[in-house]
Design a protein around this motif. Sequence first.
Motif, PDB file in Angstrom:
ATOM      1  N   VAL A  29      26.280  24.840  52.649  1.00 45.08           N
ATOM      2  CA  VAL A  29      26.164  26.297  52.973  1.00 45.08           C
ATOM      3  C   VAL A  29      24.757  26.619  53.404  1.00 45.08           C
ATOM      4  O   VAL A  29      23.893  26.307  52.786  1.00 45.08           O
ATOM      5  CB  VAL A  29      26.561  27.188  51.511  1.00 45.08           C
ATOM      6  CG1 VAL A  29      26.418  28.482  51.910  1.00 45.08           C
ATOM      7  CG2 VAL A  29      27.948  26.787  51.323  1.00 45.08           C
ATOM      8  N   THR A  30      24.459  27.320  54.629  1.00 55.20           N
ATOM      9  CA  THR A  30      23.107  27.617  55.162  1.00 55.20           C
ATOM     10  C   THR A  30      23.017  29.099  55.171  1.00 55.20           C
ATOM     11  O   THR A  30      23.759  29.892  55.624  1.00 55.20           O
ATOM     12  CB  THR A  30      23.129  26.972  56.491  1.00 55.20           C
ATOM     13  OG1 THR A  30      23.456  25.404  56.223  1.00 55.20           O
ATOM     14  CG2 THR A  30      21.613  26.990  57.016  1.00 55.20           C
ATOM     15  N   SER A  31      21.649  29.370  54.823  1.00 56.62           N
ATOM     16  CA  SER A  31      21.298  30.999  55.052  1.00 56.62           C
ATOM     17  C   SER A  31      20.149  30.887  55.775  1.00 56.62           C
ATOM     18  O   SER A  31      18.996  30.144  55.344  1.00 56.62           O
ATOM     19  CB  SER A  31      21.235  31.586  53.553  1.00 56.62           C
ATOM     20  OG  SER A  31      22.317  31.637  53.028  1.00 56.62           O
ATOM     21  N   LEU A  32      19.827  31.691  56.579  1.00 58.27           N
ATOM     22  CA  LEU A  32      18.435  31.940  57.276  1.00 58.27           C
ATOM     23  C   LEU A  32      17.636  32.858  56.490  1.00 58.27           C
ATOM     24  O   LEU A  32      18.301  33.929  56.010  1.00 58.27           O
ATOM     25  CB  LEU A  32      18.696  32.303  58.793  1.00 58.27           C
ATOM     26  CG  LEU A  32      19.455  31.550  59.675  1.00 58.27           C
ATOM     27  CD1 LEU A  32      19.707  32.241  60.997  1.00 58.27           C
ATOM     28  CD2 LEU A  32      18.822  30.299  59.951  1.00 58.27           C
ATOM     29  N   THR A  33      16.338  32.716  56.487  1.00 59.50           N
ATOM     30  CA  THR A  33      15.323  33.542  55.810  1.00 59.50           C
ATOM     31  C   THR A  33      15.159  34.698  56.797  1.00 59.50           C
ATOM     32  O   THR A  33      14.899  34.600  57.986  1.00 59.50           O
ATOM     33  CB  THR A  33      14.223  32.938  55.295  1.00 59.50           C
ATOM     34  OG1 THR A  33      14.692  31.788  54.614  1.00 59.50           O
ATOM     35  CG2 THR A  33      13.153  34.069  54.854  1.00 59.50           C
ATOM     36  N   LEU A  34      15.372  35.810  56.199  1.00 57.81           N
ATOM     37  CA  LEU A  34      15.426  37.222  57.092  1.00 57.81           C
ATOM     38  C   LEU A  34      13.675  37.619  56.995  1.00 57.81           C
ATOM     39  O   LEU A  34      12.966  38.118  58.020  1.00 57.81           O
ATOM     40  CB  LEU A  34      16.144  38.345  56.859  1.00 57.81           C
ATOM     41  CG  LEU A  34      17.662  37.813  57.158  1.00 57.81           C
ATOM     42  CD1 LEU A  34      18.609  38.930  56.682  1.00 57.81           C
ATOM     43  CD2 LEU A  34      17.767  37.698  58.623  1.00 57.81           C
ATOM     44  N   SER A  35      13.212  37.703  55.937  1.00 59.28           N
ATOM     45  CA  SER A  35      11.827  38.092  55.483  1.00 59.28           C
ATOM     46  C   SER A  35      11.555  37.512  54.304  1.00 59.28           C
ATOM     47  O   SER A  35      11.978  37.120  53.246  1.00 59.28           O
ATOM     48  CB  SER A  35      11.704  39.741  55.526  1.00 59.28           C
ATOM     49  OG  SER A  35      12.446  40.009  54.426  1.00 59.28           O
ATOM     50  N   LYS A  36      10.195  37.392  54.172  1.00 59.21           N
ATOM     51  CA  LYS A  36       9.570  36.852  52.823  1.00 59.21           C
ATOM     52  C   LYS A  36       8.830  38.340  52.024  1.00 59.21           C
ATOM     53  O   LYS A  36       8.406  38.950  52.520  1.00 59.21           O
ATOM     54  CB  LYS A  36       8.231  36.029  53.025  1.00 59.21           C
ATOM     55  CG  LYS A  36       8.762  34.596  53.749  1.00 59.21           C
ATOM     56  CD  LYS A  36       7.575  33.932  53.643  1.00 59.21           C
ATOM     57  CE  LYS A  36       7.878  32.598  54.314  1.00 59.21           C
ATOM     58  NZ  LYS A  36       6.775  31.555  54.421  1.00 59.21           N
ATOM     59  N   VAL A  37       9.358  38.179  50.861  1.00 56.77           N
ATOM     60  CA  VAL A  37       8.895  39.479  49.885  1.00 56.77           C
ATOM     61  C   VAL A  37       7.830  38.678  48.928  1.00 56.77           C
ATOM     62  O   VAL A  37       6.794  39.491  48.919  1.00 56.77           O
ATOM     63  CB  VAL A  37      10.226  39.691  49.012  1.00 56.77           C
ATOM     64  CG1 VAL A  37       9.835  40.925  48.196  1.00 56.77           C
ATOM     65  CG2 VAL A  37      11.344  40.279  49.879  1.00 56.77           C
ATOM     66  N   VAL A  38       7.903  37.441  48.496  1.00 56.98           N
ATOM     67  CA  VAL A  38       6.705  36.886  47.809  1.00 56.98           C
ATOM     68  C   VAL A  38       6.623  35.491  48.437  1.00 56.98           C
ATOM     69  O   VAL A  38       7.586  34.741  48.566  1.00 56.98           O
ATOM     70  CB  VAL A  38       7.199  36.789  46.170  1.00 56.98           C
ATOM     71  CG1 VAL A  38       6.062  35.987  45.406  1.00 56.98           C
ATOM     72  CG2 VAL A  38       7.425  38.262  45.671  1.00 56.98           C
ATOM     73  N   SER A  39       5.288  35.130  48.642  1.00 59.27           N
ATOM     74  CA  SER A  39       4.868  34.018  49.004  1.00 59.27           C
ATOM     75  C   SER A  39       3.762  33.589  48.387  1.00 59.27           C
ATOM     76  O   SER A  39       2.800  34.124  49.071  1.00 59.27           O
ATOM     77  CB  SER A  39       4.794  33.828  50.642  1.00 59.27           C
ATOM     78  OG  SER A  39       4.703  32.435  51.002  1.00 59.27           O
ATOM     79  N   ARG A  40       3.638  32.748  47.567  1.00 63.17           N
ATOM     80  CA  ARG A  40       2.596  32.435  46.715  1.00 63.17           C
ATOM     81  C   ARG A  40       2.177  30.927  46.872  1.00 63.17           C
ATOM     82  O   ARG A  40       3.190  29.962  46.875  1.00 63.17           O
ATOM     83  CB  ARG A  40       2.811  32.453  45.013  1.00 63.17           C
ATOM     84  CG  ARG A  40       2.918  34.164  44.667  1.00 63.17           C
ATOM     85  CD  ARG A  40       2.929  34.154  43.250  1.00 63.17           C
ATOM     86  NE  ARG A  40       3.237  35.699  42.829  1.00 63.17           N
ATOM     87  CZ  ARG A  40       4.355  35.973  42.419  1.00 63.17           C
ATOM     88  NH1 ARG A  40       5.432  35.310  42.141  1.00 63.17           N
ATOM     89  NH2 ARG A  40       4.380  37.603  42.236  1.00 63.17           N
ATOM     90  N   PRO A  41       0.860  30.612  47.242  1.00 64.60           N
ATOM     91  CA  PRO A  41       0.659  29.275  47.029  1.00 64.60           C
ATOM     92  C   PRO A  41       0.633  28.626  45.921  1.00 64.60           C
ATOM     93  O   PRO A  41       0.541  29.372  44.733  1.00 64.60           O
ATOM     94  CB  PRO A  41      -0.759  29.134  47.633  1.00 64.60           C
ATOM     95  CG  PRO A  41      -1.319  30.659  47.189  1.00 64.60           C
ATOM     96  CD  PRO A  41      -0.154  31.668  47.491  1.00 64.60           C
ATOM     97  N   ARG A  42       1.050  27.394  45.839  1.00 62.34           N
ATOM     98  CA  ARG A  42       0.995  26.782  44.421  1.00 62.34           C
ATOM     99  C   ARG A  42      -0.523  26.641  43.799  1.00 62.34           C
ATOM    100  O   ARG A  42      -1.003  26.023  44.573  1.00 62.34           O
ATOM    101  CB  ARG A  42       1.708  25.442  44.624  1.00 62.34           C
ATOM    102  CG  ARG A  42       1.970  24.535  43.467  1.00 62.34           C
ATOM    103  CD  ARG A  42       2.757  23.491  43.705  1.00 62.34           C
ATOM    104  NE  ARG A  42       2.545  22.709  42.449  1.00 62.34           N
ATOM    105  CZ  ARG A  42       2.640  21.339  42.483  1.00 62.34           C
ATOM    106  NH1 ARG A  42       3.293  20.744  43.549  1.00 62.34           N
ATOM    107  NH2 ARG A  42       2.508  20.600  41.352  1.00 62.34           N
ATOM    108  N   ARG A  43      -0.767  26.972  42.673  1.00 60.53           N
ATOM    109  CA  ARG A  43      -1.935  26.969  42.233  1.00 60.53           C
ATOM    110  C   ARG A  43      -2.207  25.633  41.497  1.00 60.53           C
ATOM    111  O   ARG A  43      -1.110  25.082  40.652  1.00 60.53           O
ATOM    112  CB  ARG A  43      -2.192  27.860  41.090  1.00 60.53           C
ATOM    113  CG  ARG A  43      -1.942  29.073  41.917  1.00 60.53           C
ATOM    114  CD  ARG A  43      -2.277  30.357  40.902  1.00 60.53           C
ATOM    115  NE  ARG A  43      -1.707  31.604  41.513  1.00 60.53           N
ATOM    116  CZ  ARG A  43      -1.840  32.606  40.712  1.00 60.53           C
ATOM    117  NH1 ARG A  43      -2.214  32.979  39.732  1.00 60.53           N
ATOM    118  NH2 ARG A  43      -1.206  33.796  41.476  1.00 60.53           N
ATOM    119  N   ALA A  44      -3.296  24.949  41.470  1.00 62.30           N
ATOM    120  CA  ALA A  44      -3.667  23.393  40.863  1.00 62.30           C
ATOM    121  C   ALA A  44      -3.739  24.071  39.353  1.00 62.30           C
ATOM    122  O   ALA A  44      -4.347  25.035  39.169  1.00 62.30           O
ATOM    123  CB  ALA A  44      -4.963  22.978  41.287  1.00 62.30           C
TER     124      ALA A  44
END
Length: 154
Positions: free
Chosen positions: A132-147
């Motif tokens: 099952v595949t879904s396309l991303t329409l927009s990003k609401v939250v995009s956090r870089p992974r923190r060390a």
Amino acid sequence: MDAIDEQIIAELTRNARISHAELANRVLLSRTAVRQRIERLERHGHIAGYTIVRPEDSAGADVVSALVLVHRRDRMRGGDVLAALKRIPEVVICEILSGDFDIMVRLEAASLERVRDIWEDIARLPGVRDTVTSLTLSKVVSRPRRAKDSTVGE
């Protein structure tokens, strides 16, 4: 992994292009010791690769993202599916799930056509029953992974 390994990973997370000499100065080791530790961290999978992060307002905005949920034919013996997914450069996340689906794959590709090609490749894998595949329409939250906070002596 010890505290110095954690420190090396934190420094590489901040700047993957840091020289071995500079990294050695920051973690108080020789260049050779730093190189050997990095090679060991790579061998043991603590460092799985180096990547380019582009700002959203530049070339990153034209990336097509999709989620592919995968049903395997056999959940317990589906390692060949995972191995094939690891070889696809556009796969940025691949996680084994509990529940209805077996695997969640996040793709980031240069075009919708490339997403379609990858989806077709995944669907044709011998161990895959369905997707099952879904396309991303927009990003609401995009956090870089923190060390992890592993600074020593600061």
